[in-house]
Design a protein around this motif. Structure first.
Motif, short mmCIF file in Angstrom:
data_model
loop_
_atom_site.label_atom_id
_atom_site.label_comp_id
_atom_site.label_asym_id
_atom_site.label_seq_id
_atom_site.Cartn_x
_atom_site.Cartn_y
_atom_site.Cartn_z
N GLN A 1 0.87 -1.25 -0.20
CA GLN A 1 -0.02 -0.61 0.03
C GLN A 1 0.44 0.63 -0.09
OE1 GLN A 1 -2.79 -1.49 3.28
NE2 GLN A 1 -4.38 -1.17 2.02
N LEU A 2 0.37 2.23 -0.67
CA LEU A 2 1.41 3.13 -1.01
C LEU A 2 0.07 4.48 -0.47
CD1 LEU A 2 2.32 1.88 -4.28
CD2 LEU A 2 3.49 1.50 -2.42
N GLN A 3 0.89 5.38 -0.19
CA GLN A 3 0.20 7.05 0.42
C GLN A 3 1.38 8.13 -0.10
OE1 GLN A 3 -2.65 7.21 2.65
NE2 GLN A 3 -2.03 9.27 1.91
N ALA A 4 1.23 8.58 -1.07
CA ALA A 4 1.93 10.22 -1.53
C ALA A 4 1.51 10.95 -0.33
CB ALA A 4 1.96 10.44 -2.67
N SER A 5 2.53 12.10 -0.72
CA SER A 5 2.40 13.42 0.16
C SER A 5 3.33 13.94 -0.46
CB SER A 5 2.36 13.34 1.75
OG SER A 5 3.87 13.17 2.32
N GLY A 6 2.84 15.54 0.14
CA GLY A 6 4.12 16.80 -1.02
C GLY A 6 3.86 17.80 -1.42
N GLY A 7 2.61 17.41 -1.94
CA GLY A 7 2.18 18.23 -3.29
C GLY A 7 1.94 19.81 -2.90
N GLY A 8 1.47 20.61 -3.66
CA GLY A 8 1.65 21.72 -3.49
C GLY A 8 1.48 22.48 -4.40
N LEU A 9 1.61 23.89 -4.10
CA LEU A 9 1.23 25.02 -5.15
C LEU A 9 2.96 25.35 -5.03
CD1 LEU A 9 -0.07 26.77 -7.11
CD2 LEU A 9 -0.81 28.29 -5.70
N VAL A 10 3.33 25.76 -5.99
CA VAL A 10 4.57 26.75 -6.06
C VAL A 10 5.24 27.07 -7.74
CG1 VAL A 10 5.43 24.53 -7.81
CG2 VAL A 10 7.43 25.46 -5.91
N GLN A 11 6.22 28.45 -7.73
CA GLN A 11 6.06 29.40 -8.37
C GLN A 11 7.03 28.65 -9.21
OE1 GLN A 11 7.22 32.58 -6.80
NE2 GLN A 11 5.49 33.41 -5.96
N PRO A 12 6.77 28.92 -10.40
CA PRO A 12 8.11 28.34 -11.39
C PRO A 12 9.26 28.88 -11.16
CG PRO A 12 6.76 29.40 -12.67
CD PRO A 12 6.08 30.41 -11.25
N GLY A 13 10.48 27.68 -11.63
CA GLY A 13 11.65 27.98 -10.82
C GLY A 13 11.88 27.43 -9.87
N GLY A 14 10.84 26.76 -8.73
CA GLY A 14 10.46 26.78 -7.38
C GLY A 14 11.15 24.69 -7.16
N SER A 15 10.72 24.30 -6.05
CA SER A 15 11.32 23.38 -6.01
C SER A 15 10.52 22.88 -4.57
CB SER A 15 12.72 22.92 -4.83
OG SER A 15 13.63 23.83 -6.02
N LEU A 16 9.55 21.23 -5.07
CA LEU A 16 8.86 20.59 -4.09
C LEU A 16 9.64 19.29 -4.05
CD1 LEU A 16 5.65 21.11 -5.13
CD2 LEU A 16 6.60 21.62 -2.71
N ARG A 17 9.40 18.62 -3.05
CA ARG A 17 9.50 17.28 -2.68
C ARG A 17 7.88 16.10 -2.31
NH1 ARG A 17 13.58 14.74 1.85
NH2 ARG A 17 11.96 14.48 3.17
N LEU A 18 8.18 15.45 -3.04
CA LEU A 18 7.34 14.56 -2.95
C LEU A 18 7.60 13.23 -2.13
CD1 LEU A 18 5.29 14.12 -6.67
CD2 LEU A 18 5.20 15.97 -4.53
N ASP B 1 5.19 20.88 -15.49
CA ASP B 1 5.10 20.48 -14.63
C ASP B 1 3.20 20.23 -13.58
OD1 ASP B 1 8.54 20.99 -13.98
OD2 ASP B 1 7.76 19.06 -14.97
N THR B 2 2.81 20.90 -14.21
CA THR B 2 1.57 20.54 -13.65
C THR B 2 0.77 19.96 -13.32
OG1 THR B 2 1.37 23.92 -13.26
CG2 THR B 2 -0.68 21.46 -13.06
N ALA B 3 0.65 18.52 -13.06
CA ALA B 3 -0.29 17.83 -12.67
C ALA B 3 -1.07 16.90 -11.50
CB ALA B 3 0.57 16.31 -13.80
N VAL B 4 -1.10 16.45 -11.16
CA VAL B 4 -1.23 15.42 -10.12
C VAL B 4 0.12 14.01 -10.46
CG1 VAL B 4 -2.83 13.35 -9.20
CG2 VAL B 4 -3.90 15.35 -9.97
N TYR B 5 0.98 13.83 -9.34
CA TYR B 5 1.53 12.94 -8.85
C TYR B 5 1.59 11.46 -8.86
CZ TYR B 5 3.66 16.11 -11.95
OH TYR B 5 5.13 17.67 -12.92
N TYR B 6 1.80 10.05 -8.92
CA TYR B 6 1.20 9.23 -8.14
C TYR B 6 2.78 8.70 -8.04
CZ TYR B 6 -3.52 9.84 -10.38
OH TYR B 6 -4.81 10.35 -10.91
N CYS B 7 2.79 8.08 -6.42
CA CYS B 7 4.31 7.11 -6.65
C CYS B 7 3.09 5.52 -7.17
CB CYS B 7 4.84 6.85 -5.42
SG CYS B 7 3.32 6.57 -3.45
N ASN B 8 4.43 4.53 -7.01
CA ASN B 8 3.84 3.70 -7.94
C ASN B 8 4.93 2.27 -7.64
OD1 ASN B 8 5.77 3.39 -10.53
ND2 ASN B 8 3.68 5.12 -10.34
#
Length: 120
Positions: free
Chosen positions: A2-19, A88-95
């Motif tokens: 079972q997989l549980q993803a987190s860490g998405g959000g709104l970010v400005q162009p050039g920014g960073s996120l970690r999922l 890069d705007t999208a819904v991100y899924y781990c698998n």
């Protein structure tokens, strides 16, 4: 698995996120993990995967900007996303799944998606 993803959000162009994607079960250390994404009106695409031994592979559009990694002690896989672009705007899924000879990866298990929006 079972997989549980987190860490998405709104970010400005050039920014960073970690999922992050937390996995349950004892198979984590032996299974390959990946991240896919689906933008509005587009098909879901695999963008990164990592084998149980740490070998990584990326889709061309994210190569050099995204990094997939795994922490087997925490049963967690990460996707560090730098230099983010509006496309890069999208819904991100781990698998999770298997890597076959030749390097092909076929996910068998999917987590719920997490939304990433890149916008000013």
């Amino acid at each position: 698995v079972q997989l549980q993803a987190s860490g998405g959000g709104l970010v400005q162009p050039g920014g960073s996120l970690r999922l992050s994607c937390a996995a349950s079960g004892s198979r984590f250390r032996t299974i390959a993990m990946g991240w896919s994404r689906q933008a509005p009106g587009k098909q879901r695409e695999l963008i990164a995967r990592i084998t149980s031994g740490g070998n990584t592979k990326y889709e061309d559009s994210v190569k050099g900007r995204f990094t997939i990694s795994r922490d087997n002690a925490r049963n967690t896989v990460y996707l560090q996303m730098n230099s983010l672009k509006p496309e890069d705007t999208a819904v991100y899924y781990c698998n999770a799944g298997a890597v076959y000879s030749g390097g092909s990866y076929f996910p068998d298990y999917w987590g719920q998606g997490t939304q990433v929006t890149v916008s000013s």
